[in-house]
Write a protein that holds these residues in place. Structure first.
Motif, mmCIF file in Angstrom:
data_model
loop_
_atom_site.group_PDB
_atom_site.id
_atom_site.type_symbol
_atom_site.label_atom_id
_atom_site.label_comp_id
_atom_site.label_asym_id
_atom_site.label_seq_id
_atom_site.Cartn_x
_atom_site.Cartn_y
_atom_site.Cartn_z
ATOM 1 N N ILE A 83 0.857 -1.190 0.000
ATOM 2 C CA ILE A 83 0.000 0.000 0.000
ATOM 3 C C ILE A 83 0.891 1.237 0.000
ATOM 4 C CG2 ILE A 83 -1.702 1.298 1.335
ATOM 5 C CD1 ILE A 83 -2.722 -1.398 2.369
ATOM 6 N N CYS B 69 -7.388 3.002 0.686
ATOM 7 C CA CYS B 69 -6.102 2.714 0.050
ATOM 8 C C CYS B 69 -6.287 2.460 -1.450
ATOM 9 C CB CYS B 69 -5.406 1.534 0.715
ATOM 10 S SG CYS B 69 -6.373 0.016 0.790
ATOM 11 N N LYS C 84 -5.924 -3.419 6.714
ATOM 12 C CA LYS C 84 -6.915 -3.223 5.667
ATOM 13 C C LYS C 84 -8.218 -3.916 6.073
ATOM 14 C CE LYS C 84 -7.336 -3.499 0.624
ATOM 15 N NZ LYS C 84 -6.682 -3.932 -0.629
ATOM 16 N N TYR D 185 -8.912 1.299 4.989
ATOM 17 C CA TYR D 185 -7.775 0.941 5.846
ATOM 18 C C TYR D 185 -7.973 1.690 7.160
ATOM 19 C CZ TYR D 185 -3.007 -0.548 6.936
ATOM 20 O OH TYR D 185 -1.903 -1.177 7.503
#
Length: 211
Positions: free
Chosen positions: A6, A63, A104, A139
């Protein structure tokens, strides 16, 4: 196959929250009691109860790419904005703080969790959300404390911010003023501050006008 790392965390919010963050250099995590979505908050509060945690506070990010849902739900109106954080820089700060967790979000269908053999993992509860919200690609950063306050704050340097995008619903003359003010507040004239093109992207429109 290992998932791609990410790189960014987008915080869809409003101008007052942005100005407070830039002025005080603090990221605010909120008590889930204040959330409108009870499907979401009740799960986290149940996790808090089972874990016997006195104070629990959450900051939510995306994200993934921006969507109309993000803007309409979290950044609606002329004062809407999105703060793009460097995931690496922000999470490295979080990892150095005690009693902080981040992950996440996993999206699950109701038919899945209602199955007789379905397992509800307590540690995954604060990172679980209903399937209809999967477009958010959320997230979460969570603080677990011994103080049951309304919010929790963590210090952050402004260089964790990659860019700031202002709602396209803000009139252009006002946007020009806000952009100049934000650059002064950040102390960097080269700051990446722009106006969203979600509802009117000239490059997209022109491509179809040219044959």
């Amino acid at each position: 196959m290992k998932p791609a790392p990410i790189e960014k965390l987008n915080r869809f919010t409003t101008l007052p929250i942005l100005l407070d963050l830039l002025q005080r250099k603090k990221l605010t995590l909120l008590n889930p009691n204040s959330w409108d979505d009870r499907n979401d908050s009740e799960i986290i509060l149940e996790y808090k109860k089972r874990k016997k945690i006195k104070g629990l506070f959450v900051a939510c990010f995306s994200c993934g790419d921006e969507t109309v849902h993000h803007w309409k739900t979290y950044s609606n109106g002329a004062s809407g904005c999105v703060i793009e954080f460097s995931a690496t820089k922000l999470l490295s700060i979080v990892d150095k703080l005690p009693n902080m967790i981040h992950k996440k979000v996993e999206y699950r269908k109701l038919s899945d969790v209602e199955k007789k053999n379905s397992i509800i993992d307590i540690d995954k509860m604060p990172f679980t959300k209903r399937w209809p919200y999967r477009c958010e690609e959320e997230y979460r950063i969570i603080a677990e404390t011994d103080m049951d306050d309304k919010s929790f704050e963590m210090d952050i340097p402004l260089d964790v911010i990659n860019r700031i995008t202002i709602s396209q619903q803000m009139p252009e003359p006002i946007y020009a003023t806000i952009k100049s003010y934000l650059k002064d507040l950040r102390g960097n004239p080269e700051s990446r501050i722009s106006r969203s093109t979600l509802y009117e992207n000239k490059r997209w429109i022109n491509r179809f006008k040219k044959n």
